[in-house]
Design an enzyme around this catalytic site. Structure first.
Site, PDB file in Angstrom:
ATOM      1  N   THR A  24       0.848  -1.193   0.000  1.00  0.00           N
ATOM      2  CA  THR A  24       0.000   0.000   0.000  1.00  0.00           C
ATOM      3  C   THR A  24       0.881   1.240   0.000  1.00  0.00           C
ATOM      4  OG1 THR A  24      -1.762   1.189   1.171  1.00  0.00           O
ATOM      5  CG2 THR A  24      -0.210  -0.033   2.529  1.00  0.00           C
TER       6      THR A  24
ATOM      7  N   HIS B  35       2.656 -11.525  14.174  1.00  0.00           N
ATOM      8  CA  HIS B  35       3.736 -12.009  15.024  1.00  0.00           C
ATOM      9  C   HIS B  35       3.519 -13.465  15.455  1.00  0.00           C
ATOM     10  CE1 HIS B  35       7.380 -11.546  17.041  1.00  0.00           C
ATOM     11  NE2 HIS B  35       7.123 -10.532  17.843  1.00  0.00           N
TER      12      HIS B  35
END
Length: 431
Positions: free
Chosen positions: A350, A402
């Site tokens: 993006t 994560h």
């Protein structure tokens, strides 16, 4: 009478919202001519008439929810029997539903929300002095467009419409605002008194299905993934020099401009090969690793942010990458992306820099495990060979899950992107 049936709208899409009727009862309709725009979770789809005839009964109002396979209207003059409309291939911008709430899936006929005049258009009369062309009838303007015109206090007649029968679209209004050609209605009085408290107003506008989907998916990403963002910066000197040197020759040979996004797409592909966890996804208690790269390239559209997918980006040349990305951007602004263009994807890029963003923490496009945020290029003082010099720098941000990607892997990924951008020869040597 011929029944118009809601066709299949795409994988996993079972219902849609009536965004705008493009034909009114009594209007002549040609075969395959769009009669209604439906908002899905991803884009808006135009449903064409299966036969030629006259627009008959409309069984749903703007804002109603309709299911795939349901009858939405009838066409008078065609052969009898139920006919399923062809699978829609043209996608328009999503028009927000009417602000007034209405029961979903109602079968009661509704009054038309717009009007199309069947009389032949008259020859336009040239403007004389300060004369202003007649504005479109208020009921011919979609609610979202009318709201945008009201927000900026703009004269509809000063904007050229590119929609069906010359209708104004949100894209037309936004383009006129950017170009400075839209005229403001009237002018504020020099000594106008401050509005009284009683004059304050609020307006409630129902969220479009696209905006609802964006909101839901972004919240799901925050609720599902253990999201973390790591940053780095990159010196754009080498890429800017390469682009300046070869852009004219590149455009002459390939018919497309050489931009920065293809460099970053190629750099991301190299980084994904070195750090495959960033290109993977969690499904249940399993990790799915991919040996291909389908890159989602975020693009702005009149209805909101969309993410068309550049498939097999690891196998595309610079020219093929630029052509595909340019095509995505044009179709996103025109509201002509197909549902298939938005499905899948293993990683997303993006670019908030086109809007002036200096730094951000992008949100994952689940179930993907990584998204790279690009930002604006600005000259900043940096140290090179012991000397303080000004260089065109860009901040990069990698948001990642994560649960799957460790900090070491995330930092390694960003370093690989940085190295490839600062030394573009690595892109050619696959290093």
């Amino acid at each position: 009478m011929t029944d118009v049936i809601i066709p299949a709208l795409g994988e996993s899409i079972t219902e849609a919202t009536v965004g705008q009727w493009l034909k009114n009862p009594g209007d002549k309709v040609a075969a395959d001519e769009p009669i209604v725009s439906l908002e899905t979770d991803k884009v808006a789809v135009e449903v064409p008439s299966p036969v030629a005839g006259v627009m008959g009964e409309q069984l749903f109002k703007v804002g109603d929810t309709v299911a795939v396979g349901a009858m939405i209207a009838r066409i008078d003059g065609g052969e009898g029997g139920a006919v399923t409309a062809p699978t829609p291939a043209v996608v328009k911008e999503a028009a927000p539903a009417a602000a007034a709430s209405a029961p979903a899936k109602t079968a009661a006929p509704a009054e038309p929300t717009s009007h199309i005049d069947d009389t032949p258009p008259t020859k336009p009369v040239p403007e004389v002095g300060n004369a202003v062309p007649a504005a479109p009838a208020p009921d011919a303007i979609a609610p979202a467009v009318r709201k945008l015109l009201g927000d900026y206090n703009l004269e509809p007649a000063s904007i050229t419409g590119t929609g069906l029968d010359g209708r104004l679209t949100k894209g037309d209004v936004l383009a006129a605002i950017e170009a400075g050609t839209a005229k403001v209605i009237g002018a504020p009085a020099a000594a106008a008194p401050a509005p009284a408290a009683a004059e304050r107003r609020e307006e409630r506008v129902r969220m479009t299905r696209l905006r609802q989907t964006i909101a839901r998916r972004l919240k799901e990403a925050q609720d599902t993934a253990a999201m973390l963002t790591t940053f780095n910066d990159v010196d754009m000197t080498a890429v800017m020099a390469a682009r300046a040197r070869y852009k004219d020759l590149f455009e002459k040979k390939h018919g497309v401009r050489l931009g920065f996004m293809s460099f970053f797409a190629k750099a991301v592909v190299l980084a994904l090969r070195d750090v495959p966890a960033v290109n993977a996804a969690i499904e249940g208690d399993e990790i799915v690793y991919r040996d291909y790269a389908d890159l989602g390239i975020a693009a702005s559209s009149p209805g909101g942010l969309v993410v068309p997918v550049l498939r097999n980006a690891d196998k595309l040349s610079f020219a093929e990458t630029e052509k595909a990305i340019g095509d995505f951007g044009k179709r996103a602004q025109a509201g002509k992306l197909a549902i298939a263009d938005l499905q899948g994807g293993t990683f997303t890029i993006t670019n908030g820099g086109v809007f002036g963003s200096l730094m951000s923490t992008p949100i994952l496009n689940t179930p993907q495990s990584g998204v790279l945020g690009m930002h604006r290029i600005e000259e900043r003082p940096v140290v090179r060979d012991g000397q303080i010099v000004a260089r065109p720098m860009m901040y990069l941000a990698l948001s990642y899950d994560h649960r799957l990607v460790d900090g070491r892997e995330a930092v390694t990924f960003l370093v690989r992107v940085k190295e490839a951008i600062e030394d573009p020869a690595r892109l050619l040597l696959d290093m």
